[in-house]
Scaffold this motif. Sequence first.
Motif, short mmCIF file in Angstrom:
data_model
loop_
_atom_site.label_atom_id
_atom_site.label_comp_id
_atom_site.label_asym_id
_atom_site.label_seq_id
_atom_site.Cartn_x
_atom_site.Cartn_y
_atom_site.Cartn_z
N ASN A 59 0.85 -1.19 0.00
CA ASN A 59 0.00 0.00 0.00
C ASN A 59 0.88 1.24 0.00
N TRP A 60 0.58 2.18 -0.89
CA TRP A 60 1.38 3.40 -0.99
C TRP A 60 1.27 4.25 0.28
N ASP A 61 0.14 4.19 0.95
CA ASP A 61 -0.02 4.95 2.20
C ASP A 61 0.94 4.44 3.28
N ASP A 62 1.16 3.13 3.30
CA ASP A 62 2.13 2.57 4.25
C ASP A 62 3.54 3.07 3.94
N LEU A 63 3.87 3.13 2.66
CA LEU A 63 5.18 3.64 2.28
C LEU A 63 5.32 5.11 2.67
N ASP A 64 4.27 5.87 2.48
CA ASP A 64 4.30 7.29 2.84
C ASP A 64 4.55 7.47 4.34
N ARG A 65 3.95 6.65 5.16
CA ARG A 65 4.17 6.75 6.60
C ARG A 65 5.62 6.41 6.96
N HIS A 66 6.18 5.40 6.33
CA HIS A 66 7.57 5.03 6.60
C HIS A 66 8.53 6.15 6.18
N LEU A 67 8.26 6.76 5.04
CA LEU A 67 9.13 7.83 4.57
C LEU A 67 9.02 9.06 5.44
N THR A 68 7.82 9.33 5.94
CA THR A 68 7.64 10.47 6.85
C THR A 68 8.41 10.25 8.15
N ASP A 69 8.37 9.02 8.65
CA ASP A 69 9.12 8.71 9.88
C ASP A 69 10.63 8.80 9.65
N LEU A 70 11.05 8.44 8.45
CA LEU A 70 12.48 8.44 8.15
C LEU A 70 13.02 9.85 8.00
N GLY A 71 12.21 10.77 7.53
CA GLY A 71 12.62 12.16 7.41
C GLY A 71 13.12 12.51 6.01
N PRO A 72 13.05 13.79 5.64
CA PRO A 72 13.42 14.20 4.28
C PRO A 72 14.92 14.22 4.04
N CYS A 73 15.73 14.16 5.09
CA CYS A 73 17.19 14.21 4.92
C CYS A 73 17.79 12.86 4.59
N ASN A 74 17.04 11.80 4.80
CA ASN A 74 17.54 10.47 4.49
C ASN A 74 17.56 10.27 2.97
N TYR A 75 18.65 9.72 2.45
CA TYR A 75 18.79 9.58 1.01
C TYR A 75 17.79 8.58 0.43
N PHE A 76 17.53 7.50 1.13
CA PHE A 76 16.53 6.54 0.65
C PHE A 76 15.15 7.17 0.65
N SER A 77 14.87 7.97 1.68
CA SER A 77 13.58 8.65 1.74
C SER A 77 13.42 9.62 0.58
N ARG A 78 14.47 10.37 0.28
CA ARG A 78 14.43 11.31 -0.86
C ARG A 78 14.18 10.57 -2.16
N PHE A 79 14.90 9.48 -2.36
CA PHE A 79 14.79 8.73 -3.61
C PHE A 79 13.41 8.10 -3.76
N PHE A 80 12.93 7.44 -2.71
CA PHE A 80 11.61 6.81 -2.77
C PHE A 80 10.49 7.84 -2.91
N ARG A 81 10.68 8.99 -2.29
CA ARG A 81 9.65 10.04 -2.34
C ARG A 81 9.47 10.56 -3.75
N VAL A 82 10.57 10.71 -4.49
CA VAL A 82 10.48 11.16 -5.88
C VAL A 82 9.65 10.17 -6.70
N ILE A 83 9.90 8.89 -6.50
CA ILE A 83 9.14 7.88 -7.24
C ILE A 83 7.68 7.88 -6.83
N MET A 84 7.43 7.94 -5.54
CA MET A 84 6.06 7.86 -5.06
C MET A 84 5.24 9.09 -5.49
N ASP A 85 5.85 10.26 -5.42
CA ASP A 85 5.11 11.48 -5.76
C ASP A 85 4.81 11.58 -7.24
N ASN A 86 5.55 10.84 -8.08
CA ASN A 86 5.32 10.88 -9.53
C ASN A 86 4.66 9.61 -10.05
N ARG A 87 4.09 8.82 -9.16
CA ARG A 87 3.58 7.51 -9.58
C ARG A 87 2.38 7.62 -10.51
N ALA A 88 1.71 8.78 -10.55
CA ALA A 88 0.58 8.94 -11.45
C ALA A 88 1.03 9.18 -12.89
#
Length: 213
Positions: A59-88
């Motif tokens: 579920n994408w919502d579960d991924l969003d919660r994990h990335l929010t907990d990880l924080g925007p400074c984490n490199y994996f969080s930044r990378f995954f966030r770009v993919i998730m935000d452009n998934r449409a």
Amino acid sequence: MQDLQAAIETLKHGGVIIYPLLALALAALVVMLDKALVYRRHARLPETLRQLVETYGFNWDDLDRHLTDLGPCNYFSRFFRVIMDNRAKPAWWVESRAGDEAQQIEKALGRGMWVLDTVITAAPLLGLLGTIFGMMRSFQLIGPDGLVNPGGVTAGVAEALIATAVGLLIALVALFGFNYLTRLQAQTLDEMERLGTRLVDHIRLDAQEAGAG
């Protein structure tokens, strides 16, 4: 404490070239400590997040919660966030944006590595230069009738050997640190690329299901 004092006294006999060698050692140490903090703070991938991305049809919502907990400074969080935000958007678009972000992360991980590369090359050369200075000092004390000051000649030889040893030691430590950090960088980027592929596959799966529906 006595060993430390003995080491300091030994370095004092290494001549003036010891000072730039110590500066190189300090620069290498600062870079290695900085990189250790960067990987600890910004390149950490929690096992729960890895397992989530590996899960089929997560579920994408579960991924969003994990990335929010990880924080925007984490490199994996930044990378995954770009993919998730452009998934449409189309998958090729997502892959392009993810590739751009991966390049930025690679630059951040590689920042300062040139210092270690320079130390690896410069330290032995400076040590060799110290060797030349020490031997020149010894030869200057040798007169036409033989040794004028045996103690001075011995000091010159000691200066030459100490400078060489210190230069090689600094280069070896910097080389081990450089190789370890390079390997760690490659592993981080490989894992990022592998998990990014999982996310793009999920986007393609969503698009296929939406088309079938």
